[in-house]
Design an enzyme around this catalytic site. Structure first.
Site, mmCIF file in Angstrom:
data_model
loop_
_atom_site.group_PDB
_atom_site.id
_atom_site.type_symbol
_atom_site.label_atom_id
_atom_site.label_comp_id
_atom_site.label_asym_id
_atom_site.label_seq_id
_atom_site.Cartn_x
_atom_site.Cartn_y
_atom_site.Cartn_z
ATOM 1 N N ASP A 1 0.972 -1.211 -0.001
ATOM 2 C CA ASP A 1 -0.007 -0.036 -0.086
ATOM 3 C C ASP A 1 0.864 1.264 -0.012
ATOM 4 O OD1 ASP A 1 -1.965 1.713 2.270
ATOM 5 O OD2 ASP A 1 -2.576 1.390 0.298
ATOM 6 N N TYR B 1 3.050 9.410 1.028
ATOM 7 C CA TYR B 1 3.864 8.534 1.799
ATOM 8 C C TYR B 1 5.386 8.784 1.295
ATOM 9 C CZ TYR B 1 -0.140 5.598 3.130
ATOM 10 O OH TYR B 1 -1.249 5.366 3.545
ATOM 11 N N HIS C 1 -7.203 9.815 -2.333
ATOM 12 C CA HIS C 1 -6.676 9.704 -0.993
ATOM 13 C C HIS C 1 -7.760 10.402 -0.028
ATOM 14 C CE1 HIS C 1 -2.988 9.004 1.482
ATOM 15 N NE2 HIS C 1 -3.756 8.922 2.377
#
Length: 281
Positions: free
Chosen positions: A33, A38, A98
């Site tokens: 993921d 990130y 997101h």
């Protein structure tokens, strides 16, 4: 399949990341993921390449962040291309919105539908969507999202929201399923763990599985990777489930709402349009 989330790879140097991925693959995880936010896709791509795992045996997921959702079509396409390049692949198994950026997320989803037709994305997902966000999106799309990735654990168990999405045929995938390790000493969880001769983390993972929620644990520690995957040889009974279900407080639901309202416009110039009337539970 079994799932693993590695949002932590960002803060670690490349050598450590390679070792983590070697452990991850060895232990048996195949779902990765990732996300633009990130900032870990380049190093994940290098590590996966070094693992020599055939691409078809891996399941790679990523998400587009609010800044590009706000900017729209060209920015989203460019971000997907960057992710493909960084992960050293020609397609993503799953790609998510997101956060449902107000006034922008529907257009963003339509771009993902285009990319799916081109074969760059196999499935489309959403993340952090409330019931109200989904009802806003639904009339405008032709391809149903496969998942809604939201925070789920006994301390934030939004039963009505989970039931709604599951009834719609949209799987719930849990992030922060282990509550970032903060509740491992919780008395109720520890007691249930002891009863089953399991760890607190295994109890939290099993709780998700029994709710038909996809569990993606996050850890850099090999022993914990093995622990998190070993949750299919026991069952929580009705009393365990009932005790765990009762851990969500009104305070947690209020905190969720505040976070949601902040994050849907984070890293965008938007100051209004945020939903105030959402189903929090």
């Amino acid at each position: 399949g079994t799932n693993a989330e590695y949002g932590v790879a960002t803060t670690l140097n490349a050598d450590i990341v390679f070792n983590i991925f070697k452990d991850v693959i060895d232990v048996g995880y195949r779902f990765f993921d990732c996300a633009q936010f990130y900032n870990n896709e380049n190093v994940v791509g290098q590590a996966l390449k070094c693992s020599n795992m055939p691409r078809e045996d891996l399941f790679l997921a990523s998400k587009v962040w609010t800044d590009n959702i706000y900017l729209g079509r060209d920015a989203i396409i460019k971000q997907v291309e960057t992710t493909l390049k960084d992960l050293q692949t020609t397609y993503l198994d799953l790609y998510l919105i997101h956060w449902p950026v107000p006034g922008k997320h529907i257009e963003a989803y339509k771009v993902l539908e285009e990319l799916q037709k081109e074969g760059k994305i196999k499935s489309i997902g959403i993340s952090n969507y409330t019931i109200e966000d989904y009802l806003e999106l639904k009339p405008h799309i032709t391809i149903k999202p496969t998942i809604n990735q939201i925070e789920v654990n006994p301390f934030l168990y939004r039963k009505n929201t989970i039931n709604f999405f599951q009834a719609e045929g949209v799987h719930i995938q849990a992030y922060r399923a282990l509550r970032q390790g903060q509740e491992m000493n919780n008395n109720i969880i520890a007691t249930i763990a002891k009863k089953h001769n399991k760890t607190s983390a295994q109890v939290l993972g099993r709780w998700c599985i029994q709710k038909n929620i996809i569990f993606i644990p996050k850890t850099v520690n090999r022993q914990r990777m093995e622990e998190n995957i070993n949750i299919f040889d026991f069952s929580l009974d009705a009393e365990d489930i009932s005790q765990l279900d009762s851990l969500t407080t009104q305070q947690s639901l209020t905190a969720f709402k505040e976070l949601y309202q902040k994050c849907v416009i984070r890293d965008t110039p938007l100051t209004e349009g945020v939903k105030t009337n959402i189903t929090v539970d």
